[in-house]
Design an enzyme around this catalytic site. Sequence first.
Site, PDB file in Angstrom:
ATOM      1  N   THR A   1      38.166  28.436  49.701  1.00 31.37           N
ATOM      2  CA  THR A   1      37.342  29.658  49.710  1.00 31.37           C
ATOM      3  C   THR A   1      37.653  30.422  48.424  1.00 31.37           C
ATOM      4  O   THR A   1      37.127  30.091  47.383  1.00 31.37           O
ATOM      5  CB  THR A   1      37.605  30.510  50.968  1.00 31.37           C
ATOM      6  OG1 THR A   1      39.000  30.791  51.060  1.00 31.37           O
ATOM      7  CG2 THR A   1      37.151  29.797  52.210  1.00 31.37           C
TER       8      THR A   1
ATOM      9  N   LYS B   1      43.819  24.993  53.021  1.00 30.58           N
ATOM     10  CA  LYS B   1      43.264  26.104  52.260  1.00 30.58           C
ATOM     11  C   LYS B   1      44.168  27.309  52.511  1.00 30.58           C
ATOM     12  O   LYS B   1      44.750  27.467  53.584  1.00 30.58           O
ATOM     13  CB  LYS B   1      41.832  26.429  52.674  1.00 30.58           C
ATOM     14  CG  LYS B   1      41.725  27.165  53.991  1.00 30.58           C
ATOM     15  CD  LYS B   1      40.504  28.050  54.062  1.00 30.58           C
ATOM     16  CE  LYS B   1      40.550  29.158  53.059  1.00 30.58           C
ATOM     17  NZ  LYS B   1      41.187  30.408  53.486  1.00 30.58           N
TER      18      LYS B   1
ATOM     19  N   THR C   1      48.954  28.533  60.513  1.00 32.60           N
ATOM     20  CA  THR C   1      48.826  28.628  59.042  1.00 32.60           C
ATOM     21  C   THR C   1      47.392  28.982  58.803  1.00 32.60           C
ATOM     22  O   THR C   1      46.685  29.376  59.697  1.00 32.60           O
ATOM     23  CB  THR C   1      49.125  27.291  58.355  1.00 32.60           C
ATOM     24  OG1 THR C   1      48.739  27.438  56.984  1.00 32.60           O
ATOM     25  CG2 THR C   1      48.337  26.162  58.958  1.00 32.60           C
TER      26      THR C   1
ATOM     27  N   GLU D   1      45.682  35.347  46.756  1.00 35.65           N
ATOM     28  CA  GLU D   1      44.587  36.033  46.075  1.00 35.65           C
ATOM     29  C   GLU D   1      45.112  36.938  44.965  1.00 35.65           C
ATOM     30  O   GLU D   1      45.917  37.835  45.209  1.00 35.65           O
ATOM     31  CB  GLU D   1      43.754  36.836  47.069  1.00 35.65           C
ATOM     32  CG  GLU D   1      42.827  35.927  47.881  1.00 35.65           C
ATOM     33  CD  GLU D   1      42.025  36.658  48.941  1.00 35.65           C
ATOM     34  OE1 GLU D   1      40.998  36.110  49.361  1.00 35.65           O
ATOM     35  OE2 GLU D   1      42.427  37.751  49.350  1.00 35.65           O
TER      36      GLU D   1
ATOM     37  N   ASN E   1      39.313  41.754  47.101  1.00 39.20           N
ATOM     38  CA  ASN E   1      39.157  42.221  48.477  1.00 39.20           C
ATOM     39  C   ASN E   1      38.509  43.579  48.629  1.00 39.20           C
ATOM     40  O   ASN E   1      38.230  44.003  49.741  1.00 39.20           O
ATOM     41  CB  ASN E   1      40.519  42.244  49.173  1.00 39.20           C
ATOM     42  CG  ASN E   1      41.006  40.841  49.448  1.00 39.20           C
ATOM     43  OD1 ASN E   1      40.364  40.106  50.173  1.00 39.20           O
ATOM     44  ND2 ASN E   1      42.101  40.464  48.818  1.00 39.20           N
TER      45      ASN E   1
ATOM     46  N   THR F   1      32.131  47.445  40.993  1.00 37.42           N
ATOM     47  CA  THR F   1      32.048  47.073  39.573  1.00 37.42           C
ATOM     48  C   THR F   1      31.241  45.792  39.430  1.00 37.42           C
ATOM     49  O   THR F   1      31.092  45.032  40.372  1.00 37.42           O
ATOM     50  CB  THR F   1      33.446  46.842  38.980  1.00 37.42           C
ATOM     51  OG1 THR F   1      34.124  45.869  39.771  1.00 37.42           O
ATOM     52  CG2 THR F   1      34.213  48.139  38.950  1.00 37.42           C
TER      53      THR F   1
END
Lengths: 423, 423
Positions: free
Chosen positions: B153, B179, B190, B276, B418, B423
Site C-alpha cells: 500500500t 505488507k 501483524t 510511513e 497521513n 498541499t
Amino acid sequence: MQFKFIEGGVAAAEGFTASGVLNKIKASRTTFDTALIFSDALCNAAGVFTQNRVKAECVKFTKNQIADGKAQAVIMNSGNANACTGAQGYENARKEADAVASRLKIDAGNVLVCSTGVIGQQLPVEKILNGLDESVAKLSKTGNVEARQAIMTTDTKYKEVALETEIGGKNVRMGTMAKGSGMIHINLGTMLSVVTTDCAISAEMLEKALKKSVAGTYNCVSVDGDTSTNDTLLILANGMAGNAEIVSEGAEFDAFCEALDTLNTQMAKKIAADGEGATRLVTCNVVGADNVENARGLAKAVICSNLVKAAFFGADANWGRILDAMGYSGFFFTPEKTSVSFLSREGAKRYFDDGDVNGGKENSIKVFDHGVPLNFDEEKAKKILLEEAVEILVELEDGSAKGTAWGCDLTYDYVKINGDYRT
Amino acid sequence: MQFKFIEGGVAAAEGFTASGVLNKIKASRTTFDTALIFSDALCNAAGVFTQNRVKAECVKFTKNQIADGKAQAVIMNSGNANACTGAQGYENARKEADAVASRLKIDAGNVLVCSTGVIGQQLPVEKILNGLDESVAKLSKTGNVEARQAIMTTDTKYKEVALETEIGGKNVRMGTMAKGSGMIHINLGTMLSVVTTDCAISAEMLEKALKKSVAGTYNCVSVDGDTSTNDTLLILANGMAGNAEIVSEGAEFDAFCEALDTLNTQMAKKIAADGEGATRLVTCNVVGADNVENARGLAKAVICSNLVKAAFFGADANWGRILDAMGYSGFFFTPEKTSVSFLSREGAKRYFDDGDVNGGKENSIKVFDHGVPLNFDEEKAKKILLEEAVEILVELEDGSAKGTAWGCDLTYDYVKINGDYRT
C-alpha cells in the site's frame, strides 16, 4: 454551582501573591524564567506527581516536603528540569527551598520546588539564589502575570484561570496556572500546575478532591503520549476566606470539587489546544458507555492515535481511524451499536479566555451510524473539521456513562519542534 | 542452525506457486493489487490475527476458515480493507473463497482471504472475481515477484525473505512476504503476512511455533502505535519436503522455530525500516533486564515514543527522552544502574536484501552511565545517528534477560502521508 471567572490567576485568592523574574537559567531566555508563589498564611497542601519511574530530583524533594500536608511557598523555574541529576540535583532543590524560606522568614519545610526544561543537566541553582531578593521584592497581587510567563517553555500561550464562588456562606476564590506543550500524556500528575485557594479545607480532603478531579481532567489530556519526569500538580489552601473548614464529604466539599473541576477542565483544554505544533483542539466525547472507565478509556485512545491526530491536521473525516483506535484500546464497546459524528462551532477558537470554546452556529455531521458507514457530504465535513476547535462525538448504546478527552492534531511543526535540528 | 537465504519468497517452498494481477480495486492503481498463493498439496495451517475489537470482515471469515488447521490457497488484495462493512463484507469474503476454490478445484473451506486498504467501503468483489482466471493462469514459482508487489500500500519496498535449512535430514524451505508501512504496532498478529513452508509439521505444532515466534518478532515492531483492524499472519506447511512430520517438541521443532524466527525477525526489521515517512531504522536492544517481559517492554516503550522518534529524525542524541519513555512504560528497571549508548555501522542501509544490516566500521558512544549523564562528543554522536540504521543499547544490571524492538523515526513525511490533504 454559581460562580464567576475572575482575574488574578494564582494570586487571585485572598492572601496569595506571586512574582516572576529572569535569571537566565537558559542563556538565550529573554522572558521571566523563575516564578514564586507565596501565601501570607500557612496552607494545607496536596500534590499529585508523575508516575514515571524516572522522577526528577525536584519531584522527589517536593513529595517529601508536602508529605505533612503543609506548604506556604512554591518556587518554579523553566529552562532546566533538574531530572537525572542525582544527589547533587536533590541538594540543589533543598538549597532553593532553604534560601526561599530564609528570605520569606518561613519554615524551610513549607517550601515546594518545581522545575521544567532540559533533562540531564545540573540546575544552575546559584542563578536562582542570586535572583531571590528580586523574586521576593516583586511579590504582588498582580504578579500572576509574571509568574504564568515564567513557567512557559514551548508553550505559545500562558495557561491561567481563576474563579470566585460561595462555599459555606463565604466568598471563596480559587486560581491556577500551568505549563503544558510537549511530553503531555494521561496517567500523570500533569505538567507543572499550581492551584491556590483561600477556602478552608483540611489537607486530607484537599488530597481527596485533587485526586478525584485529576481523573477526569488532567488525566484525560494527551499531546504526544509521553509522561514526563517532572509532572507535578500542587494545591495550596490558606483558609483565609473564613469559611468553616471542610473536614468531611457533603455539600460544601461537593461545591469545592466542582470549582476545582471547573478550573482543571479549563486548564486541560488549554494544554491540549496549545500542544506542540497544534493547529486545533480535538475533543472526544464518548456517551452511552457501560461505565466511566470505558468511556474515558475509549475517548483517550481516540485522541492519542497518531493517525487520528494526523487526519485532523488534514481536516479529513477519517472515522475508520477512530473506530480502529477504539478497537485496540482494550476498553469495551459494541462496534455494531456505535455511531460517530463530527461537530464544531463556526469561528470557534482553540484559545479562549472566557472559560470555554465559543463561536457561532454549531454544525454537525454523522459519518457512521450503528456500525454502518454513511454516505456523507465530504465538503460539509471538511468545513466542520477546518474549525480550530472540533469535537468527535461517539455514541454508544452500552449504558449511560460519559467520558471526555482532549488532544490536538499532529503536524509538521510537532516534528520540527522535537526533531528537526537540520534546517 | 545452518541455513542459507534463497530466492522465491512465498513460492520458494516445494509445491507452492504464486501470482499477482491488477484488478483496479482502487481506480488509480497501476501495479498489481491482487495476490494468489497456492499449494499443490493440502497444508496444515495456523494464523494469528489482530487483537483490535473492530475486526475486518475478511479477518472474521479467515479465522473461521482456518479453525480446522487446514488451508491450500490464500487470496489477498490491497486497496480495500473490507473492514466495517458488515454482513455484506463477510459475504464478499466468502464469494472470493468460493470462486477461488472452484477455479483451483479445491475445497472452499481451504481458501483464506486477506484484504488491506481503506476502511469502511464495500469491497468491489466482482473486480477480483473477474480477474480470477488470470490470477490462476499466472500461478508460478516466480510469481512471488508479482504477489509481493500486489499487497503493497504505502510501502515503498516489498518485504520478502526465504531460506533453506535441514530438518529431520531433509532440505526444508520456508518463505514469507508481508505488507507493512502504517497502522503498525505491537500486540498484533501483524499486518498482512504469509509464511509458506514445505516442512511436515502438525497444525498444532505450527500454531505453537507461530505464537512463540510472534512474541519476539512481529510483536516487537511499531511504526505509529496503531493496531489495525486487518492484521493477519498466516503460515501454511504442505509437508512436501518429506521429513517425518513434527508432532512434538524436540530438536526438530527447535530447528523449525529458529528458521521461522529468522524469517520473522527479518520481516520485522523490514517493516520498521519502511514505516510511513521513515528515514532510518531504529533498533532498541535492552540487556541485563530481570526478565524477558521487562526487557521487551522497555525496548518497545523506547521505540514507540513520539519524542524519541522525532529526536532520531533530527539525529539528536537525546537520551533524556529514552529514560523518560522507559520510566513511564510500567516495566521494571533500576534507573541508577542504567547505561545508554548509541551504535551504528558506517554506511549501513536501513533496507537490506541479504538478511541483515551491513556496513563498515561499527561506531558507538556512551551517553549515560549508571544513572549519570556523560559529557560526550556531540559531533561524534551526530555522525553515528545520521546513519540509516541506528541502535540504542540500554544496559541494565537487574538480571540477564534481553529484548529487542524495532521502529523508525517520526518525520514530516509521516504527517504528510497521513494528514496533509491541503498541499
